[in-house]
Design an enzyme around this catalytic site. Structure first.
Site, short mmCIF file in Angstrom:
data_model
loop_
_atom_site.label_atom_id
_atom_site.label_comp_id
_atom_site.label_asym_id
_atom_site.label_seq_id
_atom_site.Cartn_x
_atom_site.Cartn_y
_atom_site.Cartn_z
NE ARG A 92 -4.05 -1.90 0.43
CZ ARG A 92 -4.01 -3.20 -0.01
NH1 ARG A 92 -2.95 -3.70 -0.65
NH2 ARG A 92 -5.00 -4.07 0.14
CB SER A 118 -8.65 -1.62 4.43
OG SER A 118 -9.04 -3.06 4.16
CD GLU A 176 -5.77 0.97 2.11
OE1 GLU A 176 -5.38 -0.46 2.56
OE2 GLU A 176 -6.51 1.05 1.19
P1 FAD Z 1 -9.04 8.75 -5.05
O1 FAD Z 1 -9.80 8.36 -3.43
O2 FAD Z 1 -9.72 9.81 -5.99
O3 FAD Z 1 -7.59 9.47 -4.71
C1 FAD Z 1 -6.74 9.00 -3.69
C2 FAD Z 1 -5.50 9.65 -3.51
O4 FAD Z 1 -4.78 9.60 -4.76
C3 FAD Z 1 -5.94 11.10 -3.33
O5 FAD Z 1 -4.69 11.48 -2.17
C4 FAD Z 1 -5.56 11.82 -4.60
O6 FAD Z 1 -5.38 13.28 -4.21
C5 FAD Z 1 -4.59 11.23 -5.38
N1 FAD Z 1 -4.89 10.92 -6.93
C6 FAD Z 1 -5.95 10.42 -7.35
N2 FAD Z 1 -5.78 10.31 -8.76
C7 FAD Z 1 -4.57 10.73 -9.08
C8 FAD Z 1 -3.75 10.86 -9.95
N3 FAD Z 1 -4.08 10.67 -11.19
N4 FAD Z 1 -2.21 11.34 -9.72
C9 FAD Z 1 -1.90 11.63 -8.62
N5 FAD Z 1 -2.78 11.54 -7.60
C10 FAD Z 1 -3.98 11.12 -7.83
N6 FAD Z 1 -7.59 -0.61 -2.17
C11 FAD Z 1 -6.66 -1.93 -2.42
O7 FAD Z 1 -5.70 -1.53 -2.74
N7 FAD Z 1 -7.10 -3.19 -2.34
C12 FAD Z 1 -8.70 -3.30 -2.35
O8 FAD Z 1 -9.17 -4.46 -2.34
C13 FAD Z 1 -9.55 -2.35 -2.11
N8 FAD Z 1 -11.01 -2.42 -1.70
C14 FAD Z 1 -11.66 -1.17 -1.57
C15 FAD Z 1 -12.91 -1.47 -1.59
C16 FAD Z 1 -13.83 -0.53 -1.18
C17 FAD Z 1 -15.26 -0.75 -0.97
C18 FAD Z 1 -13.42 0.57 -1.18
C19 FAD Z 1 -14.51 2.05 -1.32
C20 FAD Z 1 -12.16 1.15 -1.59
C21 FAD Z 1 -11.20 -0.17 -1.45
N9 FAD Z 1 -9.85 0.30 -1.99
C22 FAD Z 1 -8.98 -0.83 -2.22
C23 FAD Z 1 -9.07 1.48 -1.76
C24 FAD Z 1 -9.39 2.17 -3.20
O9 FAD Z 1 -10.53 1.52 -4.24
C25 FAD Z 1 -8.14 2.31 -4.01
O10 FAD Z 1 -7.03 2.93 -3.21
C26 FAD Z 1 -8.10 2.97 -5.32
O11 FAD Z 1 -6.78 2.95 -5.90
C27 FAD Z 1 -8.43 4.47 -5.28
O12 FAD Z 1 -8.76 5.06 -6.36
P2 FAD Z 1 -9.52 6.22 -6.42
O13 FAD Z 1 -9.20 6.75 -8.06
O14 FAD Z 1 -10.73 6.44 -6.06
O15 FAD Z 1 -8.53 7.52 -5.42
N1 EPU Z 2 -10.80 -10.79 10.84
C1 EPU Z 2 -11.30 -10.53 11.93
N2 EPU Z 2 -12.79 -10.16 12.00
C2 EPU Z 2 -13.39 -9.98 11.20
C3 EPU Z 2 -12.83 -9.94 9.89
C4 EPU Z 2 -11.74 -10.41 9.52
O1 EPU Z 2 -10.68 -10.95 13.01
O2 EPU Z 2 -14.69 -9.36 11.25
C5 EPU Z 2 -9.57 -11.08 10.72
C6 EPU Z 2 -9.40 -12.61 10.20
O3 EPU Z 2 -8.30 -13.14 11.06
C7 EPU Z 2 -9.18 -12.65 8.83
C8 EPU Z 2 -8.42 -11.38 8.49
O4 EPU Z 2 -8.87 -10.41 9.54
O5 EPU Z 2 -8.58 -13.74 8.19
C9 EPU Z 2 -8.19 -10.98 7.10
O6 EPU Z 2 -9.28 -10.35 6.77
P1 EPU Z 2 -9.64 -10.21 5.29
O7 EPU Z 2 -9.60 -11.60 4.42
O8 EPU Z 2 -11.10 -9.69 5.10
O9 EPU Z 2 -8.77 -9.06 4.54
P2 EPU Z 2 -8.22 -8.01 5.19
O10 EPU Z 2 -6.63 -8.34 5.85
O11 EPU Z 2 -9.01 -7.31 6.12
C10 EPU Z 2 -7.01 -7.17 3.14
C11 EPU Z 2 -6.97 -5.73 2.37
C12 EPU Z 2 -8.20 -5.71 1.59
C13 EPU Z 2 -8.14 -6.61 0.38
C14 EPU Z 2 -8.33 -7.92 1.03
C15 EPU Z 2 -8.22 -9.27 0.23
C16 EPU Z 2 -5.49 -4.42 3.78
C17 EPU Z 2 -5.22 -3.25 4.43
N3 EPU Z 2 -6.79 -4.70 3.35
O12 EPU Z 2 -7.98 -7.02 3.97
O13 EPU Z 2 -8.02 -4.34 0.86
O14 EPU Z 2 -9.29 -6.41 -0.34
O15 EPU Z 2 -7.05 -8.18 2.13
O16 EPU Z 2 -7.03 -9.28 -0.18
O17 EPU Z 2 -4.34 -4.76 3.10
C18 EPU Z 2 -8.19 -2.01 0.94
O18 EPU Z 2 -6.72 -1.87 0.89
O19 EPU Z 2 -9.40 -1.06 0.97
C19 EPU Z 2 -8.84 -3.52 0.84
C20 EPU Z 2 -10.20 -3.67 1.05
#
Ligand code: FAD
Ligand code: EPU
Length: 338
Positions: A164, A238, A334
């Site tokens: 990240r 997250s 994050e």
């Molecule tokens: P924004 O929120 O628009 O911007 C984020 C930051 O980047 C801000 O500081 C902004 O100023 C900057 N920025 C935006 N565009 C640019 C650009 N073109 N150039 C320079 N800076 C820029 N992330 C994961 O890694 N894994 C996941 O599994 C994951 N699951 C998610 C699930 C949900 C339901 C949600 C809501 C979010 C999740 N995220 C996850 C976080 C998010 O989706 C990612 O970080 C995504 O890449 C953000 O993109 P955005 O365009 O919405 O960014």
């Molecule tokens: N857990 C709990 N309680 C809960 C849920 C989860 O204790 O209610 C614990 C369990 O031990 C479980 C562990 O957390 O095994 C991991 O949970 P999960 O698989 O849901 O994944 P996560 O670690 O919470 C990460 C990323 C997600 C990504 C998933 C799948 C980060 C910060 N988050 O979540 O990314 O989608 O793994 O790879 O690394 C994001 O970055 O926004 C994001 C959603």
């Protein structure tokens, strides 16, 4: 190109937080972006580039320009015996781009299905899920320096991707606008089904012949069952990173908390799920006003309607403090705080 004043950002962040931009404009060409950056540098020092708004928490109004990225276009730019090289503009929606690649049998992004946001933001925090990070398929990106207005190419090494993390979140924070990203995708897929519940989901789906389409669908199913849909409940995924600690410290914690889950990252470090730490501190399902901790996934902070950015931020502070007190671990956010 229209500049709007006193513009509500509520529809443009997945937390659904009300914040007002003094000026707001969209750009769909690099020339438009340059003009807006020049304009912004004359009238105010502040400018913020916005993608899908899915990793941002507004705790105040933006006293400057918010520039929404609408650069579009996806092109196959090269291929060799084993790979397709695909360049996508920063304003393309990430999941639509993943589906485009799957449709064309460009393999490698299927595990990253359904992540919200834009292509151009994917390198910011090296998005990751289900055992894959974009660094695994990343070749290079082009970015515009906000002050010099010159385009620089960043190779994978220059982006210094980590969990990240990238240079765009650290030493080059707020200095560049990412314009496009080039990915190297496989002609022959290398299936990655070892992470989490993917294999279990594929079995449930009755998949006999594995394909990138099937993996994508399995990931979509798992994500939809675990994570709240921002269209229904405001959130940014997250809120914190999963902390990495050194093995000796972990062993001392394990004596106290034998059930603590962990993943080994290298010989001297382990990663602990922040969701578990937060749940152990009693936060799962917590709600005060409209700010809360999701009932199924405590790593996700939520806005049930009219929470302010400050309320969500203060909740995150309280969570940080209690995890610090109970486990002596400092969680890192994050989500980008504005
Ligand atoms: P924004 O929120 O628009 O911007 C984020 C930051 O980047 C801000 O500081 C902004 O100023 C900057 N920025 C935006 N565009 C640019 C650009 N073109 N150039 C320079 N800076 C820029 N992330 C994961 O890694 N894994 C996941 O599994 C994951 N699951 C998610 C699930 C949900 C339901 C949600 C809501 C979010 C999740 N995220 C996850 C976080 C998010 O989706 C990612 O970080 C995504 O890449 C953000 O993109 P955005 O365009 O919405 O960014
Ligand atoms: N857990 C709990 N309680 C809960 C849920 C989860 O204790 O209610 C614990 C369990 O031990 C479980 C562990 O957390 O095994 C991991 O949970 P999960 O698989 O849901 O994944 P996560 O670690 O919470 C990460 C990323 C997600 C990504 C998933 C799948 C980060 C910060 N988050 O979540 O990314 O989608 O793994 O790879 O690394 C994001 O970055 O926004 C994001 C959603």
């Amino acid at each position: 190109m229209q500049i709007l004043n006193n513009f509500s950002l509520r529809p443009f962040n997945t937390f659904g937080i009300e914040a007002i931009a003094r000026h707001f404009a969209t750009f769909s060409t690099v020339e438009e972006l340059k003009e807006l950056l020049s304009e912004a540098s004359h009238s105010t020092k502040n400018n913020l580039v916005l993608g899908g708004g899915s990793n941002i928490l507004f705790t105040k109004n933006v006293d400057g320009f918010v520039l929404k990225n609408e650069l579009s276009g996806i092109n196959l730019v090269d291929e060799d015996e084993n790979h397709f090289y695909v360049k996508a503009a920063a304003g393309e929606n990430w999941h639509k781009f993943v589906l485009f690649c799957i449709q064309h049998n460009y393999a490698g992004l299927e595990n990253l299905s359904l992540i919200p946001g834009n292509v151009g933001t994917s390198p910011m925090q090296n998005i990751g899920a289900y055992g894959v990070e974009i660094k695994d398929v990343f070749v290079s990106l082009e970015a515009l320096h906000k002050k010099e207005l010159e385009i620089k190419i960043f190779t994978k090494d220059e982006c210094r991707f980590g969990y990240r993390e990238s240079v765009f979140k650290s030493e080059f924070k707020d200095q560049f606008v990412i314009l496009n990203v080039t990915f190297r995708l496989n002609k022959v897929p290398v299936f990655n089904t070892s992470y989490g519940a993917i294999q279990q989901e594929l079995d449930k789906m009755g998949i006999k012949d594995l394909s990138i389409q099937a993996i994508s669908q399995a990931v979509i199913n798992i994500r939809s069952s675990k994570l709240p849909d921002p269209k229904q409940i405001g959130n940014a995924g997250s809120f914190f990173k999963n902390p990495t600690v050194d093995i000796q410290f972990f062993q001392s914690l394990q004596n106290q908390f034998p059930d603590m889950p962990y993943y080994t990252t290298d010989v001297s470090h382990v990663k602990i799920p922040a969701a578990w730490l937060i749940q152990q501190c009693g936060w799962k399902g917590y709600r005060k006003g409209d700010a809360g901790v999701h009932v199924n996934q405590p790593l996700v902070l939520v806005n049930y309607g009219n929470a302010s950015g400050d309320e969500i931020f203060n909740l995150s502070e309280n969570i940080l403090k209690s995890v610090q007190e109970k486990f002596n671990i400092t969680l890192e956010r994050e989500v980008n705080i504005v």
